[in-house]
Design a protein around this motif. Sequence first.
Motif, mmCIF file in Angstrom:
data_model
loop_
_atom_site.group_PDB
_atom_site.id
_atom_site.type_symbol
_atom_site.label_atom_id
_atom_site.label_comp_id
_atom_site.label_asym_id
_atom_site.label_seq_id
_atom_site.Cartn_x
_atom_site.Cartn_y
_atom_site.Cartn_z
ATOM 1 N N PRO A 104 58.196 30.660 69.121
ATOM 2 C CA PRO A 104 57.748 31.996 69.777
ATOM 3 C C PRO A 104 56.437 33.413 68.798
ATOM 4 C CG PRO A 104 59.195 31.492 68.365
ATOM 5 C CD PRO A 104 58.829 30.450 68.982
ATOM 6 N N PHE A 105 56.010 34.147 69.881
ATOM 7 C CA PHE A 105 55.111 35.385 69.248
ATOM 8 C C PHE A 105 56.733 36.391 68.954
ATOM 9 C CE2 PHE A 105 52.813 33.706 72.611
ATOM 10 C CZ PHE A 105 51.641 33.823 72.365
ATOM 11 N N ALA A 106 56.206 36.746 67.963
ATOM 12 C CA ALA A 106 57.014 38.120 67.032
ATOM 13 C C ALA A 106 56.112 39.019 66.325
ATOM 14 C CB ALA A 106 57.362 36.958 65.350
ATOM 15 N N ALA A 107 56.824 40.293 66.603
ATOM 16 C CA ALA A 107 56.858 41.099 66.475
ATOM 17 C C ALA A 107 57.921 41.904 65.562
ATOM 18 C CB ALA A 107 55.949 42.530 66.717
ATOM 19 N N GLY A 108 58.595 42.190 64.319
ATOM 20 C CA GLY A 108 59.251 43.199 63.778
ATOM 21 C C GLY A 108 60.559 42.656 63.684
ATOM 22 N N TRP A 110 62.114 41.507 66.975
ATOM 23 C CA TRP A 110 61.378 40.855 68.512
ATOM 24 C C TRP A 110 60.735 39.569 68.258
ATOM 25 C CZ3 TRP A 110 63.740 43.209 71.751
ATOM 26 C CH2 TRP A 110 64.166 44.739 71.513
ATOM 27 N N LEU A 111 61.602 38.357 69.269
ATOM 28 C CA LEU A 111 60.613 36.907 69.340
ATOM 29 C C LEU A 111 60.577 37.077 70.888
ATOM 30 C CD1 LEU A 111 63.232 34.789 67.681
ATOM 31 C CD2 LEU A 111 61.255 35.466 66.831
ATOM 32 N N PHE A 112 59.765 35.931 71.365
ATOM 33 C CA PHE A 112 59.205 36.534 72.879
ATOM 34 C C PHE A 112 58.273 35.049 73.173
ATOM 35 C CE2 PHE A 112 55.773 36.997 75.955
ATOM 36 C CZ PHE A 112 56.151 37.390 77.073
ATOM 37 N N PRO A 179 48.831 37.649 92.397
ATOM 38 C CA PRO A 179 50.138 37.435 93.009
ATOM 39 C C PRO A 179 50.751 35.897 92.755
ATOM 40 C CG PRO A 179 48.625 38.310 94.423
ATOM 41 C CD PRO A 179 47.732 37.799 92.964
ATOM 42 N N ALA A 180 49.723 34.848 92.371
ATOM 43 C CA ALA A 180 50.112 33.572 91.810
ATOM 44 C C ALA A 180 50.638 32.722 90.989
ATOM 45 C CB ALA A 180 49.101 32.157 92.622
ATOM 46 N N SER A 181 50.654 34.143 90.087
ATOM 47 C CA SER A 181 51.325 33.800 88.542
ATOM 48 C C SER A 181 52.526 33.474 88.071
ATOM 49 C CB SER A 181 51.326 35.272 87.769
ATOM 50 O OG SER A 181 49.638 35.124 87.798
ATOM 51 N N ARG A 182 53.457 32.804 87.518
ATOM 52 C CA ARG A 182 54.466 32.846 87.304
ATOM 53 C C ARG A 182 54.417 33.474 85.547
ATOM 54 N NH1 ARG A 182 51.712 27.700 88.967
ATOM 55 N NH2 ARG A 182 52.007 26.394 86.324
ATOM 56 N N LEU A 183 56.006 33.953 85.484
ATOM 57 C CA LEU A 183 56.067 35.056 84.661
ATOM 58 C C LEU A 183 57.731 34.979 84.153
ATOM 59 C CD1 LEU A 183 54.382 37.490 86.735
ATOM 60 C CD2 LEU A 183 53.511 36.678 84.271
ATOM 61 N N ASN A 184 58.070 33.947 83.955
ATOM 62 C CA ASN A 184 59.312 33.135 83.374
ATOM 63 C C ASN A 184 59.269 33.882 82.050
ATOM 64 O OD1 ASN A 184 60.091 32.597 85.982
ATOM 65 N ND2 ASN A 184 60.929 30.997 84.806
ATOM 66 N N LEU A 185 60.000 35.146 81.179
ATOM 67 C CA LEU A 185 59.635 35.765 80.109
ATOM 68 C C LEU A 185 61.315 35.927 79.715
ATOM 69 C CD1 LEU A 185 57.649 38.855 80.771
ATOM 70 C CD2 LEU A 185 56.891 36.371 80.805
ATOM 71 N N LEU A 186 60.526 35.704 77.902
ATOM 72 C CA LEU A 186 62.001 35.345 76.964
ATOM 73 C C LEU A 186 62.189 36.125 75.997
ATOM 74 C CD1 LEU A 186 64.809 33.620 77.145
ATOM 75 C CD2 LEU A 186 63.791 31.979 76.473
ATOM 76 N N LEU A 187 63.090 37.105 75.808
ATOM 77 C CA LEU A 187 62.748 37.511 74.884
ATOM 78 C C LEU A 187 63.772 38.183 74.051
ATOM 79 C CD1 LEU A 187 61.157 40.093 73.404
ATOM 80 C CD2 LEU A 187 62.945 41.708 75.232
ATOM 81 N N ASP A 189 66.098 39.611 70.406
ATOM 82 C CA ASP A 189 66.096 40.956 69.143
ATOM 83 C C ASP A 189 67.148 40.397 68.039
ATOM 84 O OD1 ASP A 189 68.528 41.738 70.352
ATOM 85 O OD2 ASP A 189 67.915 43.335 69.658
ATOM 86 N N GLY A 190 68.165 38.557 68.230
ATOM 87 C CA GLY A 190 69.122 38.718 67.288
ATOM 88 C C GLY A 190 70.300 38.400 68.182
ATOM 89 N N ASP A 191 71.007 39.719 68.941
ATOM 90 C CA ASP A 191 71.873 40.013 69.285
ATOM 91 C C ASP A 191 72.456 40.438 71.025
ATOM 92 O OD1 ASP A 191 73.133 41.205 66.773
ATOM 93 O OD2 ASP A 191 71.513 42.717 66.850
ATOM 94 N N THR A 192 70.906 40.204 71.580
ATOM 95 C CA THR A 192 70.460 40.410 72.505
ATOM 96 C C THR A 192 69.836 39.664 72.968
ATOM 97 O OG1 THR A 192 69.165 42.315 73.122
ATOM 98 C CG2 THR A 192 71.645 42.200 73.228
ATOM 99 N N ILE A 193 69.602 38.623 74.006
ATOM 100 C CA ILE A 193 68.479 38.256 75.536
ATOM 101 C C ILE A 193 68.330 38.564 76.195
ATOM 102 C CG2 ILE A 193 68.518 35.238 75.470
ATOM 103 C CD1 ILE A 193 70.276 34.262 74.350
ATOM 104 N N THR A 194 67.074 39.341 76.968
ATOM 105 C CA THR A 194 66.359 39.759 78.350
ATOM 106 C C THR A 194 65.904 38.311 78.941
ATOM 107 O OG1 THR A 194 66.689 41.700 77.078
ATOM 108 C CG2 THR A 194 65.333 41.244 79.258
ATOM 109 N N ALA A 195 65.650 37.817 80.034
ATOM 110 C CA ALA A 195 65.156 36.872 80.535
ATOM 111 C C ALA A 195 64.280 37.045 82.208
ATOM 112 C CB ALA A 195 65.234 36.084 80.459
ATOM 113 N N THR A 196 63.245 36.852 82.692
ATOM 114 C CA THR A 196 63.245 37.181 84.076
ATOM 115 C C THR A 196 62.816 35.227 84.247
ATOM 116 O OG1 THR A 196 60.738 37.234 83.023
ATOM 117 C CG2 THR A 196 61.688 39.590 83.365
#
Length: 259
Positions: A104-108, A110-112, A179-187, A189-196
């Motif tokens: 994961p990448f990180a800032a503050g 956040w993990l991504f 348009p052919a990109s694959r973009l499953n993202l995961l984020l 902050d230790g309390d929540t998860i957001t994903a695409t």
Amino acid sequence: MCRHLAYLGPEEPLGRLLVEPPHGLYRQSWAPRRQRYGTVNADGFGVGWYAPGDPAPARYRRSGPIWADLSFADLARVVRSGAVLAAVRDATLAGADAEAAAAPFAAGRWLFSHNGLIAGWPDAAAPLVSALPPVELLSLQARTDSAFVWALVLHRLRAGQPPQRALGEPVRELARAAPASRLNLLLSDGDTITATAWGDSLWYRAEPGRSTVVASEPYDDDPLWREVPDRTVLTASRAGVRLAPLEDPAAVPSKEPCR
């Protein structure tokens, strides 16, 4: 292209989440069951975790395959956490930037992680460069498509956008540009998860009030696992999971109940 996982729940050893499951992230590095593009994720790995009372996560990242790292086996046996984000990597461009390119990448707080690729990288992403201040472009953690996606997301988080929008807007913009990109993202902050979910598999397993796992694919055959439809944004906490169409990430969540 890569596999990733995020967990919220009671403290568990990292190994119980990543190594011990019969189809865990460790095994997915060479034998994923539902990966649509590529079969071996040996171009690096990483795990980030949160300790009680400390909002900034710790990370352990390496440029080689997870199965070849004996130090990780020891770490995973003893380190415990109630909030984890981990990934194994199949590089878009092999060899780029070593462990700096491993999620994961990180800032503050956040993990991504990004599972996928920007089609036509880097040319296709050029129209989006103007969205970032020059200092943020010069501060990219690696010269990879995933690091660029992270910069777009982080810029929005720093501007105060909620995680659902901070992930959804870059996905839509990148999908228009490439348009052919694959973009499953995961984020997390230790309390929540957001994903695409955009172009590859995404699943979740929820025990409301106790734990939630969001992953590229199930790590076992538990019937609690549910697949996330493509072009969806997921928001989760220990209380449960909500899904909404990614075409409109600010929309009211779908009627699917928390599980």
